[in-house]
Design a protein around this motif. Structure first.
Motif, PDB file in Angstrom:
ATOM      1  N   THR A  31      -2.412  -1.814  -4.570  1.00 34.14           N
ATOM      2  CA  THR A  31      -3.208  -2.982  -4.335  1.00 34.14           C
ATOM      3  C   THR A  31      -2.339  -3.921  -3.700  1.00 34.14           C
ATOM      4  OG1 THR A  31      -2.662  -3.982  -6.512  1.00 34.14           O
ATOM      5  CG2 THR A  31      -4.353  -2.598  -6.743  1.00 34.14           C
ATOM      6  N   ARG A  38       5.429  -8.282  -5.364  1.00 34.44           N
ATOM      7  CA  ARG A  38       6.727  -7.888  -5.426  1.00 34.44           C
ATOM      8  C   ARG A  38       7.317  -7.921  -4.499  1.00 34.44           C
ATOM      9  NH1 ARG A  38       3.792  -6.207  -9.681  1.00 34.44           N
ATOM     10  NH2 ARG A  38       4.767  -4.733 -11.176  1.00 34.44           N
ATOM     11  N   THR A  39       6.794  -8.047  -3.355  1.00 36.93           N
ATOM     12  CA  THR A  39       7.360  -7.808  -1.933  1.00 36.93           C
ATOM     13  C   THR A  39       7.465  -9.012  -0.998  1.00 36.93           C
ATOM     14  OG1 THR A  39       6.022  -6.514  -0.475  1.00 36.93           O
ATOM     15  CG2 THR A  39       7.523  -5.471  -2.091  1.00 36.93           C
ATOM     16  N   ARG A 153       4.004   5.959  -3.504  1.00 29.99           N
ATOM     17  CA  ARG A 153       3.857   4.499  -3.494  1.00 29.99           C
ATOM     18  C   ARG A 153       4.829   3.590  -3.738  1.00 29.99           C
ATOM     19  NH1 ARG A 153       0.244   3.097  -8.855  1.00 29.99           N
ATOM     20  NH2 ARG A 153       1.962   3.383 -10.441  1.00 29.99           N
ATOM     21  N   VAL A 157       4.982   1.692   0.835  1.00 29.87           N
ATOM     22  CA  VAL A 157       4.316   0.364   1.147  1.00 29.87           C
ATOM     23  C   VAL A 157       5.140  -0.356   1.869  1.00 29.87           C
ATOM     24  CG1 VAL A 157       2.685   0.791  -0.739  1.00 29.87           C
ATOM     25  CG2 VAL A 157       4.704  -0.518  -1.251  1.00 29.87           C
ATOM     26  N   LEU A 158       6.347  -0.171   1.867  1.00 27.11           N
ATOM     27  CA  LEU A 158       7.635  -1.143   1.893  1.00 27.11           C
ATOM     28  C   LEU A 158       8.259  -1.400   3.388  1.00 27.11           C
ATOM     29  CD1 LEU A 158      10.082  -0.674  -0.980  1.00 27.11           C
ATOM     30  CD2 LEU A 158       8.455  -2.387  -0.852  1.00 27.11           C
ATOM     31  N   VAL A 222      18.907  -1.027  -5.828  1.00 27.65           N
ATOM     32  CA  VAL A 222      18.961  -1.555  -4.590  1.00 27.65           C
ATOM     33  C   VAL A 222      18.938  -3.051  -4.493  1.00 27.65           C
ATOM     34  CG1 VAL A 222      18.162  -1.375  -2.219  1.00 27.65           C
ATOM     35  CG2 VAL A 222      18.311   0.585  -3.502  1.00 27.65           C
ATOM     36  N   ALA A 226      21.927  -5.568  -3.532  1.00 30.39           N
ATOM     37  CA  ALA A 226      21.733  -6.540  -2.306  1.00 30.39           C
ATOM     38  C   ALA A 226      22.078  -8.147  -2.770  1.00 30.39           C
ATOM     39  CB  ALA A 226      20.190  -6.502  -1.906  1.00 30.39           C
ATOM     40  N   ASN A 257      12.408  -7.613   1.469  1.00 25.63           N
ATOM     41  CA  ASN A 257      11.741  -8.063   0.557  1.00 25.63           C
ATOM     42  C   ASN A 257      11.914  -9.567   0.325  1.00 25.63           C
ATOM     43  OD1 ASN A 257      11.179  -9.007  -2.098  1.00 25.63           O
ATOM     44  ND2 ASN A 257      11.480  -6.874  -2.922  1.00 25.63           N
ATOM     45  N   ILE A 260      14.364 -11.010  -2.402  1.00 25.93           N
ATOM     46  CA  ILE A 260      15.831 -10.885  -1.861  1.00 25.93           C
ATOM     47  C   ILE A 260      16.130 -11.958  -1.075  1.00 25.93           C
ATOM     48  CG2 ILE A 260      17.551  -9.361  -1.084  1.00 25.93           C
ATOM     49  CD1 ILE A 260      16.198  -7.009  -1.766  1.00 25.93           C
ATOM     50  N   ASN A 284       9.589  -4.008   6.034  1.00 26.33           N
ATOM     51  CA  ASN A 284      10.825  -3.767   6.107  1.00 26.33           C
ATOM     52  C   ASN A 284      10.982  -2.729   7.528  1.00 26.33           C
ATOM     53  OD1 ASN A 284      13.630  -2.816   6.508  1.00 26.33           O
ATOM     54  ND2 ASN A 284      13.810  -2.453   4.062  1.00 26.33           N
ATOM     55  N   GLY A 315      21.707  -2.377   3.412  1.00 28.81           N
ATOM     56  CA  GLY A 315      20.870  -0.971   3.477  1.00 28.81           C
ATOM     57  C   GLY A 315      21.634   0.131   2.939  1.00 28.81           C
TER      58      GLY A 315
HETATM   59  N1  ACO Z   1       1.478  -0.077  -5.974  1.00 23.58           N
HETATM   60  C1  ACO Z   1       1.161  -0.370  -7.370  1.00 23.58           C
HETATM   61  N2  ACO Z   1       1.939   0.219  -8.370  1.00 23.58           N
HETATM   62  C2  ACO Z   1       3.304   0.558  -7.877  1.00 23.58           C
HETATM   63  C3  ACO Z   1       3.636   0.760  -6.689  1.00 23.58           C
HETATM   64  C4  ACO Z   1       2.918   0.495  -5.719  1.00 23.58           C
HETATM   65  N3  ACO Z   1       2.810   0.539  -4.253  1.00 23.58           N
HETATM   66  N4  ACO Z   1       4.905   1.205  -6.593  1.00 23.58           N
HETATM   67  C5  ACO Z   1       5.365   1.220  -7.796  1.00 23.58           C
HETATM   68  N5  ACO Z   1       4.395   0.836  -8.691  1.00 23.58           N
HETATM   69  C6  ACO Z   1       4.608   0.799 -10.087  1.00 23.58           C
HETATM   70  C7  ACO Z   1       5.380   2.017 -10.794  1.00 23.58           C
HETATM   71  O1  ACO Z   1       4.781   3.180 -10.635  1.00 23.58           O
HETATM   72  C8  ACO Z   1       5.657   1.400 -12.096  1.00 23.58           C
HETATM   73  O2  ACO Z   1       4.971   1.777 -13.220  1.00 23.58           O
HETATM   74  P1  ACO Z   1       5.248   2.061 -14.269  1.00 23.58           P
HETATM   75  O3  ACO Z   1       5.831   0.615 -14.837  1.00 23.58           O
HETATM   76  O4  ACO Z   1       3.888   2.282 -15.159  1.00 23.58           O
HETATM   77  O5  ACO Z   1       6.066   3.237 -14.325  1.00 23.58           O
HETATM   78  C9  ACO Z   1       5.878  -0.090 -11.811  1.00 23.58           C
HETATM   79  O6  ACO Z   1       5.210  -0.409 -10.560  1.00 23.58           O
HETATM   80  C10 ACO Z   1       7.286  -0.573 -11.284  1.00 23.58           C
HETATM   81  O7  ACO Z   1       7.392  -1.729 -11.061  1.00 23.58           O
HETATM   82  P2  ACO Z   1       8.178  -2.920 -11.168  1.00 23.58           P
HETATM   83  O8  ACO Z   1       9.280  -2.255 -11.967  1.00 23.58           O
HETATM   84  O9  ACO Z   1       7.911  -4.135 -11.613  1.00 23.58           O
HETATM   85  O10 ACO Z   1       8.931  -2.791  -9.844  1.00 23.58           O
HETATM   86  P3  ACO Z   1      10.068  -3.672  -9.408  1.00 23.58           P
HETATM   87  O11 ACO Z   1       9.671  -5.074  -9.710  1.00 23.58           O
HETATM   88  O12 ACO Z   1      11.305  -3.351  -9.344  1.00 23.58           O
HETATM   89  O13 ACO Z   1       9.622  -3.726  -7.812  1.00 23.58           O
HETATM   90  C11 ACO Z   1      10.531  -3.011  -5.619  1.00 23.58           C
HETATM   91  C12 ACO Z   1       9.928  -2.662  -6.927  1.00 23.58           C
HETATM   92  C13 ACO Z   1       9.447  -3.917  -4.786  1.00 23.58           C
HETATM   93  C14 ACO Z   1      10.771  -1.730  -4.944  1.00 23.58           C
HETATM   94  C15 ACO Z   1      11.768  -3.517  -5.780  1.00 23.58           C
HETATM   95  O14 ACO Z   1      12.779  -2.828  -6.759  1.00 23.58           O
HETATM   96  C16 ACO Z   1      12.565  -3.923  -4.726  1.00 23.58           C
HETATM   97  O15 ACO Z   1      12.175  -4.567  -3.807  1.00 23.58           O
HETATM   98  N6  ACO Z   1      13.808  -3.387  -4.517  1.00 23.58           N
HETATM   99  C17 ACO Z   1      14.334  -3.665  -3.292  1.00 23.58           C
HETATM  100  C18 ACO Z   1      14.268  -2.166  -2.623  1.00 23.58           C
HETATM  101  C19 ACO Z   1      14.418  -2.690  -1.149  1.00 23.58           C
HETATM  102  O16 ACO Z   1      14.033  -3.888  -0.358  1.00 23.58           O
HETATM  103  N7  ACO Z   1      14.753  -1.683  -0.091  1.00 23.58           N
HETATM  104  C20 ACO Z   1      14.997  -1.906   0.974  1.00 23.58           C
HETATM  105  C21 ACO Z   1      15.783  -1.242   1.858  1.00 23.58           C
HETATM  106  S1  ACO Z   1      17.255  -1.811   1.226  1.00 23.58           S
HETATM  107  C22 ACO Z   1      17.298  -3.268   1.818  1.00 23.58           C
HETATM  108  O17 ACO Z   1      16.967  -3.436   2.819  1.00 23.58           O
HETATM  109  C23 ACO Z   1      17.993  -4.202   0.886  1.00 23.58           C
END
Ligand code: ACO
Length: 327
Positions: A31, A38-39, A153, A157-158, A222, A226, A257, A260, A284, A315
């Motif tokens: 959604t 989250r991002t 997912r 989405v990121l 990650v 970061a 994000n 971050i 990203n 990264g």
């Molecule tokens: N839509 C809906 N629900 C989702 C989605 C989505 N797109 N993706 C995951 N979920 C669900 C999962 O299934 C999980 O559900 P569950 O609890 O029922 O199993 C739940 O959401 C997980 O949610 P959170 O624990 O709240 O996730 P979090 O807050 O950790 O956010 C995120 C996830 C956004 C990926 C975060 O960890 C993040 O941004 N990390 C950094 C990663 C990053 O930016 N990497 C880029 C490359 S590295 C860099 O450039 C720094």
């Protein structure tokens, strides 16, 4: 005395097609509310069928060459930072070199994933300092959409596609020892820690699976690394130049994000209006995100001559780095 380098101009390019979170949620179980909370991401650009990383890189390059009044024949070196090359080889940089009809110089790619632009800028700066190049075209270009698992997912989405470029030139007026108030790239700082490779990687490659593979990520871990690594490398860059956090005019971070970015800005004591943010519209774009953000803030007049700019990124690898620039 080693010659200082400076950024003489910049340019960027985004593919035409813009995909909102709502559009994504038609095919992915997600959604707009989840992604934004989250991002901070609201939309991303996706390359057209047949539109390659080298096409995006070339478009960004010609804009940077024009902005810096540079003739392609004067370029000594083309460096493309990318994780999504057109082919395993030749280097995407050689394709850009051919499209620019360059008859001289050398071209190669750099692979440091989201830190790629900082790595490439560092190489360019060091080539200039060593007297081996006078004009370097540095490009970050990605078609990350091509290595996403659209069934996952938590990653698809990121990310988004795009390219940004800068022209780095030797500054005949300024050499090392002139201090942090004179124009130029003041310093670059690179790090990696290969033992965390399993936190963010692609599950394929020429030597392992003979396939391209898809992005895999342990998002929470990650995120944690970061925040820690970026705070450390930012202080390292400031200390190396005898500067304080309060001396900074602009933070131009890798756009992974919004949370971050907010956390890094808070640690630096910078208000949100001193941070260049594009993650809401670009998502990203890996190695392309910093030069895309830089170009936006230079062209809309936010970044002005004499200001102190901090670039930082982290990264896959893990890799991370920072650069301080007096504009
Ligand atoms: N839509 C809906 N629900 C989702 C989605 C989505 N797109 N993706 C995951 N979920 C669900 C999962 O299934 C999980 O559900 P569950 O609890 O029922 O199993 C739940 O959401 C997980 O949610 P959170 O624990 O709240 O996730 P979090 O807050 O950790 O956010 C995120 C996830 C956004 C990926 C975060 O960890 C993040 O941004 N990390 C950094 C990663 C990053 O930016 N990497 C880029 C490359 S590295 C860099 O450039 C720094």
């Amino acid at each position: 005395m080693m010659q200082r380098s400076y950024i003489a101009g910049c340019g960027s390019y985004l593919p035409k097609r813009c995909v909102t979170n709502d559009e994504l949620s038609e095919t992915v179980d997600t959604t707009d509310e989840w992604i934004v909370s989250r991002t901070g991401i609201k939309s991303r650009h996706i390359a057209a069928d047949g539109e390659l990383t080298s096409d995006l890189a070339y478009e960004a390059a010609i804009r940077a060459l024009e902005h810096s009044n540079t003739d392609p024949d004067d370029i000594d070196l083309v460096i493309v930072a990318t994780t999504t090359p057109d082919q395993t080889f030749p280097a995407t940089a050689t394709k850009v070199q051919a499209r620019l009809k360059m008859k001289n110089g050398a071209a190669f790619d750099i692979q440091a994933v989201c830190s790629g632009f900082i790595y490439a800028l560092s190489v360019a700066d060091n080539f200039v300092r060593a007297g081996q190049a006078k004009t370097v075209l540095v490009i970050g270009a990605e078609t990350f959409s091509r290595i996403l698992d659209w069934e996952d997912r938590s990653t698809c989405v990121l990310f988004g596609d795009g390219a940004g470029a800068v022209v780095v030139k030797a500054d005949p007026e300024n050499s090392d020892g002139i201090g942090a108030n004179a124009r130029g790239i003041l310093s670059t700082h690179l790090h990696s820690d290969g033992k965390h490779a399993d936190l963010l990687y692609v599950d394929g490659g020429p030597s392992s699976t003979q396939t391209t593979g898809h992005v895999r990520m342990v998002g929470k871990e990650v995120f944690r690394h970061a925040v820690i690594n970026l705070a450390a490398v930012v202080d390292e860059a400031l200390n190396a130049n005898g500067l304080e956090r309060s001396d900074l005019d602009w933070l131009v971070p890798h756009q992974a994000n919004k949370r971050i970015l907010d956390s890094t800005a808070r640690k630096l004591g910078l208000s949100e209006d001193r941070v260049v943010i594009t993650v809401d519209r670009h998502a990203n774009t890996s190695a392309a995100s910093i030069p895309l953000a830089l170009d936006e803030a230079v062209k809309d007049g936010r970044i002005q001559a004499g200001q102190l700019i901090l670039l930082e990124a982290m990264g896959g690898g893990l890799t991370w780095g920072a650069s301080l620039i007096r504009w």
